[in-house]
Design a protein around this motif. Structure first.
Motif, short mmCIF file in Angstrom:
data_model
loop_
_atom_site.label_atom_id
_atom_site.label_comp_id
_atom_site.label_asym_id
_atom_site.label_seq_id
_atom_site.Cartn_x
_atom_site.Cartn_y
_atom_site.Cartn_z
N GLY A 8 -43.60 -17.41 57.27
CA GLY A 8 -43.63 -17.06 55.86
C GLY A 8 -44.96 -17.44 55.25
N ILE A 9 -45.41 -16.63 54.30
CA ILE A 9 -46.68 -16.92 53.63
C ILE A 9 -46.52 -16.81 52.12
CG2 ILE A 9 -49.05 -16.12 53.23
CD1 ILE A 9 -49.11 -15.20 56.15
N MET A 10 -46.95 -17.85 51.43
CA MET A 10 -47.02 -17.83 49.97
C MET A 10 -48.44 -17.43 49.61
SD MET A 10 -44.30 -18.71 48.45
CE MET A 10 -42.81 -19.70 48.54
N LEU A 11 -48.55 -16.32 48.94
CA LEU A 11 -49.85 -15.79 48.56
C LEU A 11 -50.04 -16.14 47.09
CD1 LEU A 11 -51.89 -14.12 50.06
CD2 LEU A 11 -50.62 -12.09 49.42
N VAL A 12 -50.99 -17.02 46.82
CA VAL A 12 -51.07 -17.59 45.47
C VAL A 12 -52.30 -17.11 44.70
CG1 VAL A 12 -50.93 -19.75 44.17
CG2 VAL A 12 -50.05 -19.67 46.51
N TYR A 13 -52.12 -16.74 43.45
CA TYR A 13 -53.26 -16.52 42.56
C TYR A 13 -53.03 -17.32 41.29
CZ TYR A 13 -50.45 -13.18 39.81
OH TYR A 13 -49.47 -12.61 39.04
N ASP A 14 -54.08 -17.36 40.48
CA ASP A 14 -54.06 -18.13 39.24
C ASP A 14 -54.00 -17.13 38.08
OD1 ASP A 14 -54.84 -19.47 36.95
OD2 ASP A 14 -56.66 -20.34 37.81
N ILE A 15 -52.97 -17.22 37.25
CA ILE A 15 -52.79 -16.22 36.18
C ILE A 15 -53.90 -16.30 35.12
CG2 ILE A 15 -50.25 -16.20 36.46
CD1 ILE A 15 -50.33 -17.65 33.56
N THR A 16 -54.73 -17.32 35.18
CA THR A 16 -55.83 -17.45 34.21
C THR A 16 -57.16 -17.01 34.81
OG1 THR A 16 -56.51 -19.71 34.76
CG2 THR A 16 -54.63 -19.48 33.29
N ASN A 17 -57.12 -16.45 36.02
CA ASN A 17 -58.37 -16.10 36.70
C ASN A 17 -58.24 -14.74 37.39
OD1 ASN A 17 -60.43 -15.87 38.66
ND2 ASN A 17 -60.62 -18.11 38.84
N GLU A 18 -58.90 -13.78 36.80
CA GLU A 18 -58.81 -12.39 37.26
C GLU A 18 -59.18 -12.23 38.74
OE1 GLU A 18 -58.60 -9.46 34.80
OE2 GLU A 18 -58.21 -8.30 36.62
N LYS A 19 -60.27 -12.90 39.14
CA LYS A 19 -60.77 -12.72 40.50
C LYS A 19 -59.72 -13.14 41.54
CE LYS A 19 -64.53 -13.55 43.70
NZ LYS A 19 -63.64 -13.98 44.80
N THR A 20 -59.04 -14.22 41.26
CA THR A 20 -58.05 -14.71 42.24
C THR A 20 -56.93 -13.68 42.41
OG1 THR A 20 -56.66 -15.89 40.63
CG2 THR A 20 -58.51 -17.12 41.60
N PHE A 21 -56.67 -12.93 41.32
CA PHE A 21 -55.65 -11.87 41.38
C PHE A 21 -56.18 -10.68 42.17
CE2 PHE A 21 -53.66 -8.05 39.54
CZ PHE A 21 -52.33 -8.33 39.86
N ASP A 22 -57.43 -10.30 41.89
CA ASP A 22 -58.02 -9.18 42.63
C ASP A 22 -58.08 -9.48 44.12
OD1 ASP A 22 -58.36 -7.96 40.20
OD2 ASP A 22 -60.48 -8.51 39.99
N ASP A 23 -58.31 -10.74 44.44
CA ASP A 23 -58.44 -11.12 45.85
C ASP A 23 -57.12 -11.09 46.63
OD1 ASP A 23 -61.13 -11.35 45.71
OD2 ASP A 23 -61.20 -13.53 45.62
N ILE A 24 -56.03 -10.97 45.91
CA ILE A 24 -54.73 -10.89 46.60
C ILE A 24 -54.75 -9.76 47.63
CG2 ILE A 24 -52.30 -10.21 46.27
CD1 ILE A 24 -52.71 -13.09 45.55
N VAL A 25 -55.37 -8.66 47.25
CA VAL A 25 -55.44 -7.51 48.15
C VAL A 25 -56.22 -7.86 49.42
CG1 VAL A 25 -56.19 -5.11 48.36
CG2 VAL A 25 -55.26 -5.94 46.21
N LYS A 26 -57.31 -8.61 49.22
CA LYS A 26 -58.09 -9.06 50.39
C LYS A 26 -57.26 -9.96 51.30
CE LYS A 26 -62.64 -9.46 48.20
NZ LYS A 26 -63.66 -10.46 47.88
N TRP A 27 -56.53 -10.85 50.67
CA TRP A 27 -55.71 -11.76 51.46
C TRP A 27 -54.62 -11.00 52.21
CZ3 TRP A 27 -57.74 -15.94 52.86
CH2 TRP A 27 -58.58 -16.69 52.01
N LEU A 28 -54.10 -9.97 51.57
CA LEU A 28 -53.07 -9.17 52.25
C LEU A 28 -53.66 -8.51 53.49
CD1 LEU A 28 -51.20 -7.61 49.20
CD2 LEU A 28 -50.18 -9.02 50.99
N ARG A 29 -54.90 -8.04 53.36
CA ARG A 29 -55.56 -7.44 54.52
C ARG A 29 -55.78 -8.48 55.62
NH1 ARG A 29 -58.89 -4.24 51.10
NH2 ARG A 29 -60.62 -5.71 51.28
N ASN A 30 -56.22 -9.65 55.17
CA ASN A 30 -56.45 -10.75 56.11
C ASN A 30 -55.17 -11.09 56.87
OD1 ASN A 30 -56.71 -14.00 56.49
ND2 ASN A 30 -58.68 -12.99 56.70
N ILE A 31 -54.08 -11.11 56.14
CA ILE A 31 -52.78 -11.41 56.76
C ILE A 31 -52.41 -10.32 57.76
CG2 ILE A 31 -50.30 -11.61 56.30
CD1 ILE A 31 -51.17 -12.93 53.57
#
Lengths: 203, 127
Positions: A84-107
């Motif tokens: 299982g993987i918890m994919l975390v972003y920060d709701i106060t930081n746009e970039k961390t949200f945009d990077d979710i897609v990158k992390w999904l690719r990495n996974i």
């Protein structure tokens, strides 16, 4: 003592950009009434938590990335055995949200293909600084067919629930299989090797 | 932490009220938040002298870690025997154990060589 005291063992990872609060999710030390300077200096490698789901006693082993994400060096060794993987972003930081897609690719690239994922919008206690609406979080999760939850590691909102839900999803997935504890007992006693990564993989 | 002391199993003749038949009679919990660390009878009582870093370190005293001698431990062979526990990063082939819920610690240590854990009786509550 040789008797097995649990039914299943799930290895879970926390993934996401630096500063999104992954370490706080694992390491709650904040406004406690004592100072654990020794523990906070060394830092937590992983935790073992026990949950009970549908009459099964499940041990969760939860790992932090120990800052490897800063160098985009999350590779196969870290993902090995992860269920299982918890994919975390920060709701106060746009970039961390945009990077979710990158992390999904990495996974997709490095983790087991049937790894169960969940997206967490962390720091939901900081409403006045929010830049990512809950709807956007839900939308991206829905788009990828992943569970979603907003959390606050600081106020301990939804953290335990998130882990229970992720564990439950893994349980659902493995329900068809004959998953006994020995089967689930993966080699996780050692931190994945810190060998130099073959390549940067999520930029 | 020195390795010289061997783990000496304590027999039935136990002075400790929390030990019965060589294991913990009661549940082992965090002193601060009550988080359950070990179920009943899941740790073997051992006597061994070890230096364990203090839970509260004095600040401003260089980088020197302040230790105290601890003599009584519960020996746990398999890390998955723990109900809830945290493991720190490795220092000199040891990981330190902390509460999984409030991060108080160290409540004991984990030996990377033997893969065995030791929980200090003086650092936990029995319930």
């Amino acid at each position: 003592m040789a008797k097995k005291t649990y039914d299943l063992l799930f290895k879970l990872l926390l993934i996401g950009d630096s500063g999104v609060g992954k370490t706080c999710i694992l390491f709650r030390f904040s406004d406690n009434h004592f100072t654990t300077t020794f523990i906070s200096t060394i830092g937590i490698d992983f935790k073992i938590k026990t949950v009970e789901l549908r009459g099964k006693k499940i041990k969760l082993q939860i790992w932090d990335t120990a800052g490897q994400e800063r160098f985009h060096t999350i590779t196969t060794s870290y993902y090995r055995g992860a269920m299982g993987i918890m994919l975390v972003y920060d709701i106060t930081n746009e970039k961390t949200f945009d990077d979710i897609v990158k992390w999904l690719r990495n996974i997709d690239e490095h983790a087991n293909e049937d790894v169960e994922k969940m997206i967490l919008g962390n720091k939901c206690d900081m409403e006045e600084k929010r830049v990512i609406s809950k709807e956007r979080g839900e939308a991206i999760a829905h788009e990828h067919g992943i569970r979603f939850m907003e959390t606050s590691a600081k106020l301990n909102i939804n953290i335990d629930r998130a882990f229970s839900e992720l564990a439950e999803a893994i349980l659902d997935k493995s329900a068809g299989r004959e998953a006994d504890a020995d089967h689930a007992r993966i080699a996780v006693e050692r931190r994945p090797s810190r060998a130099p990564p073959a390549r940067a993989c999520c930029s | 932490m020195s390795d010289s002391e061997s783990v000496e199993k304590n027999g039935i003749e136990v002075s400790n009220e929390y030990v019965e038949n060589g294991t913990n009679k009661l549940i082992v919990k965090c002193k601060f938040c009550g988080s359950k660390m070990l179920d009943k009878k899941s740790g073997t009582f051992v006597k061994q002298e070890k230096d364990l870093p203090l839970m509260q370190q004095e600040t401003g005293k260089d980088a020197e870690v302040q230790n105290e001698k601890v003599n009584e431990f519960y020996h746990v062979e398999n890390m998955y025997t723990f109900e809830n526990i945290g493991f720190t990063h490795t220092v000199d082939n040891y990981k330190y154990l902390s509460c999984a819920d409030c991060d108080a610690g160290p409540v004991g240590y984990y030996d990377m060589n033997t893969k065995h854990s030791f929980v200090a009786l003086s650092r936990i509550n029995h319930a």
